[in-house]
Scaffold this motif. Structure first.
Motif, PDB file in Angstrom:
ATOM      1  N   ARG A 136       1.108  10.538  -3.166  1.00  0.00           N
ATOM      2  CA  ARG A 136       0.471  11.694  -2.537  1.00  0.00           C
ATOM      3  C   ARG A 136       1.513  12.541  -1.817  1.00  0.00           C
ATOM      4  O   ARG A 136       2.357  12.011  -1.069  1.00  0.00           O
ATOM      5  CB  ARG A 136      -0.595  11.232  -1.546  1.00  0.00           C
ATOM      6  CG  ARG A 136      -1.778  10.529  -2.179  1.00  0.00           C
ATOM      7  CD  ARG A 136      -2.730   9.990  -1.125  1.00  0.00           C
ATOM      8  NE  ARG A 136      -3.120  11.011  -0.147  1.00  0.00           N
ATOM      9  CZ  ARG A 136      -4.364  11.193   0.297  1.00  0.00           C
ATOM     10  NH1 ARG A 136      -5.349  10.430  -0.185  1.00  0.00           N
ATOM     11  NH2 ARG A 136      -4.631  12.103   1.197  1.00  0.00           N
ATOM     12  N   PRO A 137       1.458  13.851  -1.976  1.00  0.00           N
ATOM     13  CA  PRO A 137       2.419  14.708  -1.276  1.00  0.00           C
ATOM     14  C   PRO A 137       2.228  14.726   0.239  1.00  0.00           C
ATOM     15  O   PRO A 137       3.144  15.123   0.962  1.00  0.00           O
ATOM     16  CB  PRO A 137       2.173  16.095  -1.883  1.00  0.00           C
ATOM     17  CG  PRO A 137       0.792  16.035  -2.432  1.00  0.00           C
ATOM     18  CD  PRO A 137       0.588  14.618  -2.889  1.00  0.00           C
ATOM     19  N   ASP A 138       1.042  14.282   0.714  1.00  0.00           N
ATOM     20  CA  ASP A 138       0.803  14.277   2.167  1.00  0.00           C
ATOM     21  C   ASP A 138       1.069  12.901   2.787  1.00  0.00           C
ATOM     22  O   ASP A 138       0.713  12.667   3.950  1.00  0.00           O
ATOM     23  CB  ASP A 138      -0.624  14.733   2.482  1.00  0.00           C
ATOM     24  CG  ASP A 138      -1.697  13.857   1.839  1.00  0.00           C
ATOM     25  OD1 ASP A 138      -1.339  12.952   1.054  1.00  0.00           O
ATOM     26  OD2 ASP A 138      -2.888  14.082   2.122  1.00  0.00           O
ATOM     27  N   SER A 139       1.689  12.000   2.049  1.00  0.00           N
ATOM     28  CA  SER A 139       2.052  10.690   2.617  1.00  0.00           C
ATOM     29  C   SER A 139       3.357  10.835   3.392  1.00  0.00           C
ATOM     30  O   SER A 139       4.435  10.417   2.950  1.00  0.00           O
ATOM     31  CB  SER A 139       2.166   9.633   1.511  1.00  0.00           C
ATOM     32  OG  SER A 139       0.908   9.367   0.941  1.00  0.00           O
ATOM     33  N   LEU A 140       3.233  11.431   4.563  1.00  0.00           N
ATOM     34  CA  LEU A 140       4.394  11.787   5.391  1.00  0.00           C
ATOM     35  C   LEU A 140       4.264  11.299   6.828  1.00  0.00           C
ATOM     36  O   LEU A 140       5.215  11.402   7.613  1.00  0.00           O
ATOM     37  CB  LEU A 140       4.582  13.309   5.412  1.00  0.00           C
ATOM     38  CG  LEU A 140       4.777  13.994   4.056  1.00  0.00           C
ATOM     39  CD1 LEU A 140       4.735  15.519   4.234  1.00  0.00           C
ATOM     40  CD2 LEU A 140       6.087  13.573   3.420  1.00  0.00           C
ATOM     41  N   GLY A 141       3.085  10.799   7.194  1.00  0.00           N
ATOM     42  CA  GLY A 141       2.810  10.497   8.589  1.00  0.00           C
ATOM     43  C   GLY A 141       3.531   9.269   9.104  1.00  0.00           C
ATOM     44  O   GLY A 141       3.997   8.413   8.350  1.00  0.00           O
ATOM     45  N   VAL A 142       3.591   9.180  10.439  1.00  0.00           N
ATOM     46  CA  VAL A 142       4.186   8.049  11.145  1.00  0.00           C
ATOM     47  C   VAL A 142       3.171   7.558  12.172  1.00  0.00           C
ATOM     48  O   VAL A 142       2.592   8.360  12.923  1.00  0.00           O
ATOM     49  CB  VAL A 142       5.500   8.441  11.843  1.00  0.00           C
ATOM     50  CG1 VAL A 142       6.054   7.275  12.654  1.00  0.00           C
ATOM     51  CG2 VAL A 142       6.524   8.918  10.820  1.00  0.00           C
ATOM     52  N   ARG A 144       0.831  -1.208   0.000  1.00  0.00           N
ATOM     53  CA  ARG A 144       0.000   0.000   0.000  1.00  0.00           C
ATOM     54  C   ARG A 144       0.866   1.258   0.000  1.00  0.00           C
ATOM     55  O   ARG A 144       0.401   2.337   0.377  1.00  0.00           O
ATOM     56  CB  ARG A 144      -0.928   0.011   1.215  1.00  0.00           C
ATOM     57  CG  ARG A 144      -2.006  -1.069   1.178  1.00  0.00           C
ATOM     58  CD  ARG A 144      -2.631  -1.297   2.548  1.00  0.00           C
ATOM     59  NE  ARG A 144      -3.092  -0.057   3.157  1.00  0.00           N
ATOM     60  CZ  ARG A 144      -3.249   0.114   4.484  1.00  0.00           C
ATOM     61  NH1 ARG A 144      -2.940  -0.885   5.315  1.00  0.00           N
ATOM     62  NH2 ARG A 144      -3.684   1.250   4.963  1.00  0.00           N
ATOM     63  N   SER A 145       2.105   1.146  -0.452  1.00  0.00           N
ATOM     64  CA  SER A 145       3.011   2.298  -0.392  1.00  0.00           C
ATOM     65  C   SER A 145       2.633   3.393  -1.370  1.00  0.00           C
ATOM     66  O   SER A 145       2.990   4.558  -1.172  1.00  0.00           O
ATOM     67  CB  SER A 145       4.449   1.855  -0.667  1.00  0.00           C
ATOM     68  OG  SER A 145       4.919   1.046   0.381  1.00  0.00           O
ATOM     69  N   SER A 146       1.935   3.027  -2.458  1.00  0.00           N
ATOM     70  CA  SER A 146       1.593   4.010  -3.474  1.00  0.00           C
ATOM     71  C   SER A 146       0.276   3.641  -4.123  1.00  0.00           C
ATOM     72  O   SER A 146      -0.045   2.457  -4.292  1.00  0.00           O
ATOM     73  CB  SER A 146       2.694   4.074  -4.539  1.00  0.00           C
ATOM     74  OG  SER A 146       2.358   4.986  -5.566  1.00  0.00           O
ATOM     75  N   LEU A 147      -0.470   4.676  -4.499  1.00  0.00           N
ATOM     76  CA  LEU A 147      -1.676   4.460  -5.282  1.00  0.00           C
ATOM     77  C   LEU A 147      -1.352   4.261  -6.752  1.00  0.00           C
ATOM     78  O   LEU A 147      -2.213   3.853  -7.531  1.00  0.00           O
ATOM     79  CB  LEU A 147      -2.635   5.644  -5.112  1.00  0.00           C
ATOM     80  CG  LEU A 147      -3.144   5.881  -3.687  1.00  0.00           C
ATOM     81  CD1 LEU A 147      -4.022   7.129  -3.640  1.00  0.00           C
ATOM     82  CD2 LEU A 147      -3.906   4.670  -3.168  1.00  0.00           C
ATOM     83  N   HIS A 148      -0.121   4.587  -7.138  1.00  0.00           N
ATOM     84  CA  HIS A 148       0.313   4.403  -8.513  1.00  0.00           C
ATOM     85  C   HIS A 148       0.898   3.008  -8.703  1.00  0.00           C
ATOM     86  O   HIS A 148       1.284   2.347  -7.730  1.00  0.00           O
ATOM     87  CB  HIS A 148       1.367   5.445  -8.876  1.00  0.00           C
ATOM     88  CG  HIS A 148       0.789   6.826  -9.028  1.00  0.00           C
ATOM     89  ND1 HIS A 148       1.581   7.936  -9.201  1.00  0.00           N
ATOM     90  CD2 HIS A 148      -0.494   7.275  -9.032  1.00  0.00           C
ATOM     91  CE1 HIS A 148       0.816   9.009  -9.307  1.00  0.00           C
ATOM     92  NE2 HIS A 148      -0.443   8.634  -9.204  1.00  0.00           N
ATOM     93  N   PRO A 149       1.026   2.547  -9.952  1.00  0.00           N
ATOM     94  CA  PRO A 149       1.704   1.265 -10.189  1.00  0.00           C
ATOM     95  C   PRO A 149       3.160   1.347  -9.727  1.00  0.00           C
ATOM     96  O   PRO A 149       3.762   2.414  -9.682  1.00  0.00           O
ATOM     97  CB  PRO A 149       1.613   1.087 -11.709  1.00  0.00           C
ATOM     98  CG  PRO A 149       0.486   1.963 -12.141  1.00  0.00           C
ATOM     99  CD  PRO A 149       0.481   3.127 -11.203  1.00  0.00           C
ATOM    100  N   GLY A 150       3.715   0.216  -9.415  1.00  0.00           N
ATOM    101  CA  GLY A 150       5.105   0.169  -8.968  1.00  0.00           C
ATOM    102  C   GLY A 150       5.333  -1.076  -8.153  1.00  0.00           C
ATOM    103  O   GLY A 150       4.470  -1.957  -8.068  1.00  0.00           O
TER     104      GLY A 150
END
Length: 736
Positions: free
Chosen positions: A705-711, A652-658
């Motif tokens: 997402r630019p807001d994917s920064l939380g811990v 679930r690290s990215s909503l984009h392919p990868g």
């Protein structure tokens, strides 16, 4: 001199003052980067060049001393001068008529095509002959060993401007794929401004200066490739061309030399290049996935990006890495005093450089054992303590020759070597599916095979699993073979080195779900620390991300040691702590079963987290990083008590392919033992070290997402307590 060499080779006793002066002209090279990652190499003269380097050529003489490898070859050139648009004049063998010399030219415009009267060549290596072609207006005369060979009048003549190129081996840049390379050796090649007389040509001697002096001269003495007259200051070898015993060796099709002078850029062009450089640098800085404190390529897409030749020398860590340009595979070079802030050096090891290591030879000089593409395994010795200048050995390759009937014939491959000095003997591992040991009394040989590297297999890994990118060293009371297989990625053996063979007793991988942790390289520093790096792929199976015009990332340096239990420990070096700032601390966070607790005031894409977690009855427990506010994107780092594995989940690290994988390395945490994690987040890289370095796991992530920064901290299947959590933002160490 043994043990050291001057930064510049001494002038030959035949070298007159004007050539020494030309040789000493200093030029400043600036590498200018375009947004497309195209490189412009601009050279600016310091001082005023004389007329011999700037005057166009009308009448001229081409001279070379050569030993053809065979007389069946067709259409290769010993010496070519070529200008823009593909116009060229050249000394060519066998293009129209087999085994006959001719004056080659574009479209045969200045070539005599009726060569029935031309004598056939009979000399082959090791016999040397002199070939010269004199251009006086439209009159063209060919000489062999000072005697007339052919003479005719061409339909026209060409003038060659100062920005022309010189080629040796390749007939001309636009030559078709067939019959375009000369095979053999060249002892001396030179170019004269003006038509030399027959007497002057007959008086010429290889490796000796003449009167008049040539305007371009390559004698290849002392391993030199440079034009001693200074007209063509940039010389590059391609396709396995090499210098050996004072000769340019063109052993096979595809090997050739190119020499050129720099183009004179106007101030407007320089300004445009500066602007392009700045634009490209800012593009790199805007890349949200470009790591800041991992070492990354300064530009370009490197495939491969193996770390190589690491050595601690004269108070500095030196690291080399493979990159590619028009010269082929080259070794970039950086150095550091703290393992994170790196200074780039000039590129001194170019053309066909593949994997290898660095060790200190009997004379106390750093020595590279590496694979020379198209030739085999080879050696090069440092000529200065900056490690900027290297001499490839005239005796290369070191691959032992074998013949049918030899017990080692056709058993081994010549790739990915690792060399070292033991007592008075040099040893080298030759990689492959059946890795070998070779040895020699001196760097120059003779090298001979000892036999197989591995005395036997280890349970769980085939004896035929390929051993590549080998690194072989003492660690505690064990001998460690750190290597890859192309299928498994980075891995290691522990065992004993005895009777010139490695006896492994233990094997373990360093990546599990794929081979993305790759091509290890290590050094021993002045504190006795064994420190390794690895190339970490953008995506599994060598796939590259090139959206921002670059690809090439190293792992964090890892300090390797053995614990009291004899097992491997891997930890980041203490120097990484100097990058910390904005410290945060939390303690005694009680986590009921199946809880996610988002941490207030702790967030970012460039972080270090240190956690101590008391597991309670939780089955999985750990930390989430790069988490979006709603949890749509998140990367999970945790311990799986049931599987007994340290895990990084990027599904679930990215909503984009990868890359969407679950990487997990075995780790036994005893009942009641706390889990300690050191988690390093660096934009697209997550590296985790657990319980004093008993395990380490790496993954690439690409949050969209630019807001994917939380811990956040979390539990599954039971409760746990975070006894302490320390967090720091990490200062980027790379300039961009």
């Amino acid at each position: 001199m043994k043990g050291e060499a001057p930064a510049d080779p001494p002038a030959s006793r035949h070298q007159p003052t004007n050539l020494r002066t030309a040789h000493m002209l200093r030029r400043r090279h600036a590498t200018l980067m375009l947004p497309s990652a195209t490189l412009i190499l601009a050279t600016f003269c310091v001082g005023q060049a004389d007329d011999t380097t700037t005057a166009p050529l009308t009448d001229k003489t081409l001279v070379a001393w050569v030993a053809p490898q065979d007389l069946a070859q067709r259409g290769g050139s010993v010496l070519t001068i070529e200008k823009r648009g593909g116009t060229f004049d050249a000394i060519v063998l066998g293009e129209i008529a087999a085994s006959k010399w001719m004056a080659g030219s574009d479209g045969f415009r200045r070539s005599q095509q009726d060569q029935a009267a031309y004598p056939s060549e009979s000399a082959v290596d090791p016999e040397w002959i002199q070939i010269a072609i004199v251009y006086r207006g439209t009159q063209i005369t060919i000489y062999r060993n000072g005697q007339p060979y052919a003479d005719y009048t061409a339909s026209g003549a060409e003038e060659f401007d100062p920005d022309s190129l010189v080629l040796m081996g390749l007939r001309h840049l636009g030559a078709g794929p067939e019959n375009r390379y000369f095979r053999g050796r060249i002892d001396d090649a030179r170019l004269y401004a003006g038509a030399l007389s027959p007497e002057a040509i007959a008086a010429l001697r290889p490796n000796e200066i003449s009167e008049p002096a040539p305007i371009a001269w390559w004698d290849f003495e002392m391993g030199r490739t440079d034009d001693r007259a200074g007209r063509f200051p940039s010389t590059t070898l391609f396709g396995g061309a090499r210098i050996a015993q004072g000769h340019l060796c063109l052993d096979h099709d595809g090997a050739y030399l190119v020499a050129a002078r720099a183009l004179p850029y106007t101030s407007a062009e320089v300004h445009a290049a500066d602007s392009a450089n700045r634009t490209f640098r800012e593009r790199l800085l805007e890349d949200p996935h470009r790591p800041g404190y991992h070492f990354v390529t300064p530009e370009g897409c490197c495939m491969p990006f193996d770390p190589n030749g690491a050595i601690f020398w004269k108070g500095r860590y030196h690291l080399f890495y493979i990159f590619q340009d028009a010269r082929g595979h080259n070794w970039g070079h950086v150095s550091s005093t703290d393992l994170f802030h790196w200074r780039h050096h000039p590129t001194g090891l170019v053309s066909g450089m593949f994997s290898g290591n660095c060790f200190v030879n009997k004379d106390g000089r750093p020595t590279m054992c590496y694979h020379q593409v198209g030739q085999g395994n080879a050696m090069a010795v440092a000529l200065d303590d900056e490690l900027n200048h290297w001499q490839k050995l005239d005796t290369n390759p070191i691959t032992p020759p074998t013949q049918p009937g030899d017990p080692h014939h056709d058993l081994y491959q010549s790739w990915d070597p690792y060399g070292w000095l033991e007592g008075d003997t040099y040893y080298a591992i030759f990689g492959g599916t059946r890795p070998a040991i070779a040895k020699a009394p001196s760097l120059g040989g003779p090298w001979r095979y000892v036999g197989d590297l591995l005395a036997h297999s280890v349970e769980g890994v085939s004896i035929n699993e390929d051993v590549s990118c080998a690194d072989f060293f003492r660690l505690g009371d064990q001998q460690m073979l750190l290597c890859i297989s192309h299928r498994l990625g980075c891995r290691y053996y522990l065992g004993a080195w005895q009777d010139e063979q490695f006896h492994p007793t233990f094997h373990a991988p360093m990546s599990w779900v794929d081979n993305s942790f790759f091509a290890p390289e290590s050094l021993l520093d002045d504190r006795g620390r064994r420190i390794m790096w690895a190339w970490i792929f953008d995506q599994p199976q060598f796939a590259m991300r090139t959206d921002f015009g670059w690809s090439g990332t190293m792992s964090l340096p890892r300090v390797l040691s053995l614990g009291a239990d004899g097992a491997l420990r891997m930890n980041p070096p203490e120097e990484i702590e100097r990058l910390r700032y904005n410290a945060r601390h939390q303690a005694n966070l009680a986590l009921p079963a199946d809880t996610e607790l988002l941490l207030d005031g702790i967030a970012g894409s460039s972080l270090e987290l240190n956690l101590e977690i008391q597991p309670g009855d939780a089955r999985q427990y750990g930390v989430q990083v790069c988490r979006s506010p709603g949890g749509e994107e998140t990367t999970l780092v945790y311990y799986d008590a049931d599987a007994q594995k340290l895990t990084v989940d990027t599904t679930r690290s990215s909503l984009h392919p990868g890359p969407k994988t679950i990487e997990a390395g075995p780790l036994e945490v005893a009942r009641g033992e706390p889990l300690t994690l050191r988690v390093f987040v660096d934009k697209s890289v997550v590296e985790v070290f657990a319980n004093g370095g008993r395990q380490a796991v790496m993954r690439r992530i690409y949050p969209s997402r630019p807001d994917s920064l939380g811990v956040a901290v979390f539990t599954r299947g039971g409760a746990a307590t975070v006894k302490s959590l320390d967090a720091w933002e990490m200062m980027p160490a790379s300039p961009y």
